[in-house]
Design a protein around this motif. Structure first.
Motif, PDB file in Angstrom:
ATOM      1  N   LYS A  30       0.797   4.522  13.361  1.00  0.00           N
ATOM      2  CA  LYS A  30       0.769   5.722  12.544  1.00  0.00           C
ATOM      3  C   LYS A  30       0.097   6.911  13.215  1.00  0.00           C
ATOM      4  CE  LYS A  30       0.691   3.562   7.980  1.00  0.00           C
ATOM      5  NZ  LYS A  30       0.041   3.575   6.675  1.00  0.00           N
ATOM      6  N   GLY A  31       0.625   8.094  12.951  1.00  0.00           N
ATOM      7  CA  GLY A  31      -0.115   9.316  13.187  1.00  0.00           C
ATOM      8  C   GLY A  31      -0.900   9.531  11.904  1.00  0.00           C
ATOM      9  N   TRP A  32      -2.142   9.068  11.873  1.00  0.00           N
ATOM     10  CA  TRP A  32      -2.889   9.067  10.608  1.00  0.00           C
ATOM     11  C   TRP A  32      -3.005  10.453  10.012  1.00  0.00           C
ATOM     12  CZ3 TRP A  32      -3.357   5.208   7.586  1.00  0.00           C
ATOM     13  CH2 TRP A  32      -3.384   3.903   8.101  1.00  0.00           C
ATOM     14  N   ARG A  33      -3.147  11.480  10.859  1.00  0.00           N
ATOM     15  CA  ARG A  33      -3.236  12.840  10.321  1.00  0.00           C
ATOM     16  C   ARG A  33      -1.944  13.205   9.581  1.00  0.00           C
ATOM     17  NH1 ARG A  33      -6.805  16.657  11.386  1.00  0.00           N
ATOM     18  NH2 ARG A  33      -7.638  15.422  13.105  1.00  0.00           N
ATOM     19  N   LEU A  34      -0.811  12.789  10.152  1.00  0.00           N
ATOM     20  CA  LEU A  34       0.474  13.057   9.507  1.00  0.00           C
ATOM     21  C   LEU A  34       0.562  12.350   8.161  1.00  0.00           C
ATOM     22  CD1 LEU A  34       3.392  14.218   9.712  1.00  0.00           C
ATOM     23  CD2 LEU A  34       4.037  12.039  10.741  1.00  0.00           C
ATOM     24  N   TRP A  35       0.135  11.081   8.115  1.00  0.00           N
ATOM     25  CA  TRP A  35       0.182  10.336   6.853  1.00  0.00           C
ATOM     26  C   TRP A  35      -0.714  10.971   5.795  1.00  0.00           C
ATOM     27  CZ3 TRP A  35       2.817   6.293   4.713  1.00  0.00           C
ATOM     28  CH2 TRP A  35       3.728   5.645   5.542  1.00  0.00           C
ATOM     29  N   ILE A  36      -1.895  11.391   6.189  1.00  0.00           N
ATOM     30  CA  ILE A  36      -2.805  12.006   5.220  1.00  0.00           C
ATOM     31  C   ILE A  36      -2.217  13.314   4.694  1.00  0.00           C
ATOM     32  CG2 ILE A  36      -5.087  13.049   4.944  1.00  0.00           C
ATOM     33  CD1 ILE A  36      -6.061  10.927   7.030  1.00  0.00           C
ATOM     34  N   GLU A  37      -1.621  14.094   5.600  1.00  0.00           N
ATOM     35  CA  GLU A  37      -0.932  15.316   5.180  1.00  0.00           C
ATOM     36  C   GLU A  37       0.196  14.978   4.200  1.00  0.00           C
ATOM     37  OE1 GLU A  37      -1.144  18.554   5.689  1.00  0.00           O
ATOM     38  OE2 GLU A  37      -2.690  18.707   7.233  1.00  0.00           O
ATOM     39  N   GLY A  38       0.945  13.926   4.526  1.00  0.00           N
ATOM     40  CA  GLY A  38       2.060  13.543   3.673  1.00  0.00           C
ATOM     41  C   GLY A  38       1.617  13.085   2.303  1.00  0.00           C
TER      42      GLY A  38
ATOM     43  N   VAL B 235      -8.585   7.273   6.413  1.00  0.00           N
ATOM     44  CA  VAL B 235      -8.892   8.595   5.854  1.00  0.00           C
ATOM     45  C   VAL B 235     -10.312   9.009   6.230  1.00  0.00           C
ATOM     46  CG1 VAL B 235      -9.249   9.900   3.727  1.00  0.00           C
ATOM     47  CG2 VAL B 235      -7.239   8.418   3.961  1.00  0.00           C
ATOM     48  N   GLN B 236     -11.260   8.093   6.069  1.00  0.00           N
ATOM     49  CA  GLN B 236     -12.653   8.402   6.385  1.00  0.00           C
ATOM     50  C   GLN B 236     -12.840   8.753   7.856  1.00  0.00           C
ATOM     51  OE1 GLN B 236     -15.719   8.321   4.482  1.00  0.00           O
ATOM     52  NE2 GLN B 236     -14.244   8.606   2.838  1.00  0.00           N
ATOM     53  N   THR B 237     -12.267   7.946   8.739  1.00  0.00           N
ATOM     54  CA  THR B 237     -12.498   8.157  10.164  1.00  0.00           C
ATOM     55  C   THR B 237     -11.677   9.321  10.723  1.00  0.00           C
ATOM     56  OG1 THR B 237     -10.854   6.440  10.677  1.00  0.00           O
ATOM     57  CG2 THR B 237     -13.167   5.770  10.589  1.00  0.00           C
ATOM     58  N   THR B 238     -10.564   9.656  10.062  1.00  0.00           N
ATOM     59  CA  THR B 238      -9.806  10.834  10.482  1.00  0.00           C
ATOM     60  C   THR B 238     -10.509  12.104  10.024  1.00  0.00           C
ATOM     61  OG1 THR B 238      -7.708   9.609  10.384  1.00  0.00           O
ATOM     62  CG2 THR B 238      -7.574  12.007  10.341  1.00  0.00           C
ATOM     63  N   ALA B 239     -11.027  12.081   8.814  1.00  0.00           N
ATOM     64  CA  ALA B 239     -11.733  13.254   8.289  1.00  0.00           C
ATOM     65  C   ALA B 239     -13.087  13.448   8.959  1.00  0.00           C
ATOM     66  CB  ALA B 239     -11.921  13.113   6.774  1.00  0.00           C
ATOM     67  N   TYR B 240     -13.736  12.340   9.316  1.00  0.00           N
ATOM     68  CA  TYR B 240     -15.078  12.410   9.927  1.00  0.00           C
ATOM     69  C   TYR B 240     -15.075  11.627  11.228  1.00  0.00           C
ATOM     70  CZ  TYR B 240     -15.825  13.451   4.991  1.00  0.00           C
ATOM     71  OH  TYR B 240     -15.722  13.963   3.726  1.00  0.00           O
ATOM     72  N   PRO B 241     -14.429  12.172  12.265  1.00  0.00           N
ATOM     73  CA  PRO B 241     -14.335  11.437  13.540  1.00  0.00           C
ATOM     74  C   PRO B 241     -15.703  11.151  14.130  1.00  0.00           C
ATOM     75  CG  PRO B 241     -13.676  13.737  13.810  1.00  0.00           C
ATOM     76  CD  PRO B 241     -13.793  13.492  12.341  1.00  0.00           C
ATOM     77  N   GLY B 242     -15.846   9.956  14.702  1.00  0.00           N
ATOM     78  CA  GLY B 242     -17.115   9.574  15.306  1.00  0.00           C
ATOM     79  C   GLY B 242     -18.118   9.008  14.333  1.00  0.00           C
ATOM     80  N   SER B 243     -17.737   8.909  13.048  1.00  0.00           N
ATOM     81  CA  SER B 243     -18.690   8.425  12.050  1.00  0.00           C
ATOM     82  C   SER B 243     -18.864   6.916  12.083  1.00  0.00           C
ATOM     83  CB  SER B 243     -18.232   8.840  10.647  1.00  0.00           C
ATOM     84  OG  SER B 243     -16.923   8.356  10.377  1.00  0.00           O
ATOM     85  N   LEU B 244     -17.940   6.213  12.734  1.00  0.00           N
ATOM     86  CA  LEU B 244     -17.991   4.756  12.792  1.00  0.00           C
ATOM     87  C   LEU B 244     -17.483   4.322  14.161  1.00  0.00           C
ATOM     88  CD1 LEU B 244     -18.594   2.290  10.937  1.00  0.00           C
ATOM     89  CD2 LEU B 244     -16.146   2.226  10.426  1.00  0.00           C
ATOM     90  N   SER B 245     -18.150   3.358  14.763  1.00  0.00           N
ATOM     91  CA  SER B 245     -17.761   2.915  16.100  1.00  0.00           C
ATOM     92  C   SER B 245     -16.461   2.121  16.057  1.00  0.00           C
ATOM     93  CB  SER B 245     -18.857   2.048  16.720  1.00  0.00           C
ATOM     94  OG  SER B 245     -18.896   0.771  16.108  1.00  0.00           O
ATOM     95  N   ARG B 246     -15.771   2.094  17.180  1.00  0.00           N
ATOM     96  CA  ARG B 246     -14.540   1.326  17.303  1.00  0.00           C
ATOM     97  C   ARG B 246     -14.801  -0.154  17.022  1.00  0.00           C
ATOM     98  NH1 ARG B 246     -12.013  -1.713  21.308  1.00  0.00           N
ATOM     99  NH2 ARG B 246      -9.742  -1.656  21.229  1.00  0.00           N
ATOM    100  N   ALA B 247     -15.900  -0.686  17.577  1.00  0.00           N
ATOM    101  CA  ALA B 247     -16.217  -2.101  17.383  1.00  0.00           C
ATOM    102  C   ALA B 247     -16.399  -2.425  15.905  1.00  0.00           C
ATOM    103  CB  ALA B 247     -17.480  -2.469  18.167  1.00  0.00           C
ATOM    104  N   ALA B 248     -17.081  -1.551  15.172  1.00  0.00           N
ATOM    105  CA  ALA B 248     -17.300  -1.787  13.746  1.00  0.00           C
ATOM    106  C   ALA B 248     -15.987  -1.753  12.978  1.00  0.00           C
ATOM    107  CB  ALA B 248     -18.264  -0.746  13.183  1.00  0.00           C
TER     108      ALA B 248
END
Length: 235
Positions: free
Chosen positions: A101-109, A168-181
């Protein structure tokens, strides 16, 4: 230099690809027919010949992007492996750290579909296909005795809802959660639904290391899925 003459199908694909890029860059509300036309160096009339309105173009672009991901999902779930391994691969690919997914596109949609019945119809249909594909593999695992799950359809709903919310959370707030988590949480969510012990990601959180698409899957634990900027994956 004269433009190469394209078939109707090729021209539609070209227009839809440009529309996806413009929607991701500008947002559904701001994008115009003229933006798509300018990106390709064609006239507004040509875009309107293939898509009679902006609403139809946006809905078709959304479906175009999502169908590519659905095709990849079917390939992941259709591998010759256990249901558990296929589901873990699919979940980690679908998660915000994967290439689904292009998550930004899905959220816009999703946001635009609240006011656009055509887009809402397309989005709902595609969403049901995602859930149905996961449900089928969960049912296969239950039938094969790999894990217990009293309601595969409900499990698929809960799982996709969790991953969508995380995206939605990580797209709106990038860097708020690590990849590993994020990977660990995705694995744990699937484990809970299937009543299995969690399979934690094996690779360290390198903040952007790439895993080749054809890299062999580990013999135990979750299959490794390439990390990358969210967007449709191609073969």
């Amino acid at each position: 230099m004269a433009r190469v003459r394209l078939s109707v199908a090729e021209r539609r694909d070209e227009l839809l690809g440009a529309a996806v890029e413009q929607i991701e860059a500008r947002g559904v509300a701001a994008v115009r027919i003229s933006d798509v036309a300018a990106a390709l160096g064609v006239s507004n009339a040509l875009v309107l010949y293939h898509f009679s309105s902006k609403e139809k173009l946006v809905a078709a672009a959304f479906a175009h992007a999502a169908e590519a991901d659905l095709g990849q999902l079917r390939r992941v779930l259709g591998r010759r492996s256990t249901a558990e391994r296929r589901l873990r691969a699919a979940v980690r690919w679908y998660a915000p750290t994967g290439q689904a997914k292009g998550w930004r596109l899905w959220i816009e949609g999703w946001a635009a579909s609240l006011r656009d019945p055509e887009l809402r119809r397309v989005a709902a249909s595609l969403d049901q296909e995602w859930k149905a594909a996961l449900t089928r593999v969960i049912e296969e695992g239950v039938t094969a005795g790999e894990f217990p799950c009293a309601d595969p359809a409900a499990a698929a709903w809960r799982l996709t809802a969790f991953l969508d919310g995380l995206a939605v959370q990580t797209t709106a707030y990038p860097g708020s959660l690590s990849r590993a988590a994020m990977l660990r949480w995705a694995d744990e969510a699937l484990s809970r639904e299937l009543n299995l012990p969690p399979a934690h990601p094996e690779e360290p959180d390198t903040g952007g290391s790439q895993v080749p698409e054809d890299a062999p899957e580990p013999e135990t634990g979750a299959p490794r899925v390439p990390e990358g900027t969210p967007g449709p994956e191609t073969d």
